[in-house]
Design an enzyme around this catalytic site. Structure first.
Site, PDB file in Angstrom:
ATOM      1  N   LYS A  45       0.863  -1.182   0.000  1.00 60.66           N
ATOM      2  CA  LYS A  45       0.000   0.000   0.000  1.00 60.66           C
ATOM      3  C   LYS A  45       0.898   1.230   0.000  1.00 60.66           C
ATOM      4  O   LYS A  45       1.644   1.458   0.943  1.00 60.66           O
ATOM      5  CB  LYS A  45      -0.916   0.019   1.221  1.00 60.66           C
ATOM      6  N   PHE A 117      -2.067   0.578 -10.658  1.00 57.49           N
ATOM      7  CA  PHE A 117      -2.544  -0.674 -10.070  1.00 57.49           C
ATOM      8  C   PHE A 117      -3.850  -1.194 -10.672  1.00 57.49           C
ATOM      9  O   PHE A 117      -4.292  -2.277 -10.311  1.00 57.49           O
ATOM     10  CB  PHE A 117      -2.686  -0.574  -8.546  1.00 57.49           C
ATOM     11  N   ARG A 187     -16.993   1.422  -2.414  1.00 57.50           N
ATOM     12  CA  ARG A 187     -16.304   0.611  -1.413  1.00 57.50           C
ATOM     13  C   ARG A 187     -16.977  -0.751  -1.298  1.00 57.50           C
ATOM     14  O   ARG A 187     -18.205  -0.841  -1.217  1.00 57.50           O
ATOM     15  CB  ARG A 187     -16.337   1.314  -0.052  1.00 57.50           C
ATOM     16  N   LYS A 193      -7.623  -3.349   2.428  1.00 58.07           N
ATOM     17  CA  LYS A 193      -6.339  -2.846   2.913  1.00 58.07           C
ATOM     18  C   LYS A 193      -6.033  -3.467   4.267  1.00 58.07           C
ATOM     19  O   LYS A 193      -6.932  -3.753   5.065  1.00 58.07           O
ATOM     20  CB  LYS A 193      -6.346  -1.328   3.006  1.00 58.07           C
TER      21      LYS A 193
END
Length: 285
Positions: A45, A117, A187, A193
């Site tokens: 991350k 990404f 989301r 994460k």
């Protein structure tokens, strides 16, 4: 009063434009042990500024245009790209100050990389998008445009070992992406994460005055979470931030360790930063 309204008009216009142009991006949820990791890709991350390339312009997560030098995006495709503007571990402030400038600083931009990404417009699964992404980055053929390295892990234990290794090296944490997932804005559970602490964003609704050594400047921010909870955020500020606190209406990131069972409010909450696109607008005023 009329003069005040005239002064506020450009701010309102900017806000409306940013909201109208905000890209529909995939956002991460939080990892919880118990997931079958065999179909998940894992990457570092990056602690940078989210950058969405819409085929013509780099934009922040909130939709505000990023004033990158022409050479930085020269040769980029019409294909949308999703990535992170990054300067290396523990260098978020360098990225933020570079991106905040309305007039790009060439020397500063030479210190940034665009870590790609995902491909938001690609119709395939994430595993399929990875192959296309690597091909796209190879075609761009610029040293500052890089595909984010992805790997597989066999178990939660292996994942935790990797997390500790990344954090010891100054990294922020890990991202997990489900290989079979399509790119869906918002989301959800396809992108997760994993960090050694939690963080979240909230809107500033008031400045609470300081006492004692903080008399005459900020004591705490009263902030409101997206689900309507309010609490005072009083730690994590520098002296400069207490003298010139984030304005009411801006969004800030805070760090915490779990929540209180009774209230659902975060435990040990501490200020981290003003959200990157908010900071850019403040610098431009």
């Amino acid at each position: 009063m009329k003069r005040r309204h005239l002064l506020l008009a450009p701010l309102l216009i900017w806000a409306q434009r940013a909201m109208a142009q905000a890209p529909a991006l995939l956002l991460a949820g939080r990892y919880r042990p118990g997931i079958d990791l065999r179909d998940w890709w894992v990457s570092e991350k990056y602690d940078g500024v989210r950058g969405h390339w819409d085929g013509r312009q780099l934009r922040t997560r909130g939709g505000e245009p990023i004033s990158a030098p022409a050479w930085f995006t020269a040769g980029w495709p019409a294909t949308p790209l999703d990535g992170e503007l990054w300067a290396g571990r523990s260098r978020f402030e360098q990225v933020q100050s570079t991106v905040a400038r309305q007039q790009p600083d060439d020397a500063a931009w030479h210190g940034l990389r665009y870590m790609v990404f995902d491909l938001p417009a690609h119709p395939g699964t994430f595993t399929e998008r990875l192959a296309a992404l690597n091909g796209t980055v190879s075609t761009i053929d610029k040293s500052w445009v890089q595909a984010v390295p992805q790997r597989k892990v066999a178990s939660d234990a292996e994942l935790q070992v990797l997390l500790r290794e990344i954090v010891r090296g100054g990294g922020e944490g890990l991202m997990l992406h489900r290989g079979a997932s399509l790119y869906r804005a918002g989301r959800g559970d396809d992108l997760l994460k994993l960090k050694t602490h939690d963080d979240a964003e909230a809107r500033v609704v008031a400045h609470l005055p300081g006492k004692g050594k903080h008399a005459g400047r900020l004591g705490a921010l009263m902030i409101e979470t997206p689900d309507g909870k309010r609490f005072a955020l009083g730690t994590g500020f520098t002296d400069a931030q207490r003298a010139d606190p984030p304005p009411v209406g801006s969004w800030v990131t805070y760090r915490f360790r779990g929540v209180h069972e009774s209230s659902g409010l975060p435990r040990f909450a501490s200020f981290v930063r003003v959200r990157a696109d908010e900071a850019r607008f403040r610098a431009a005023r």
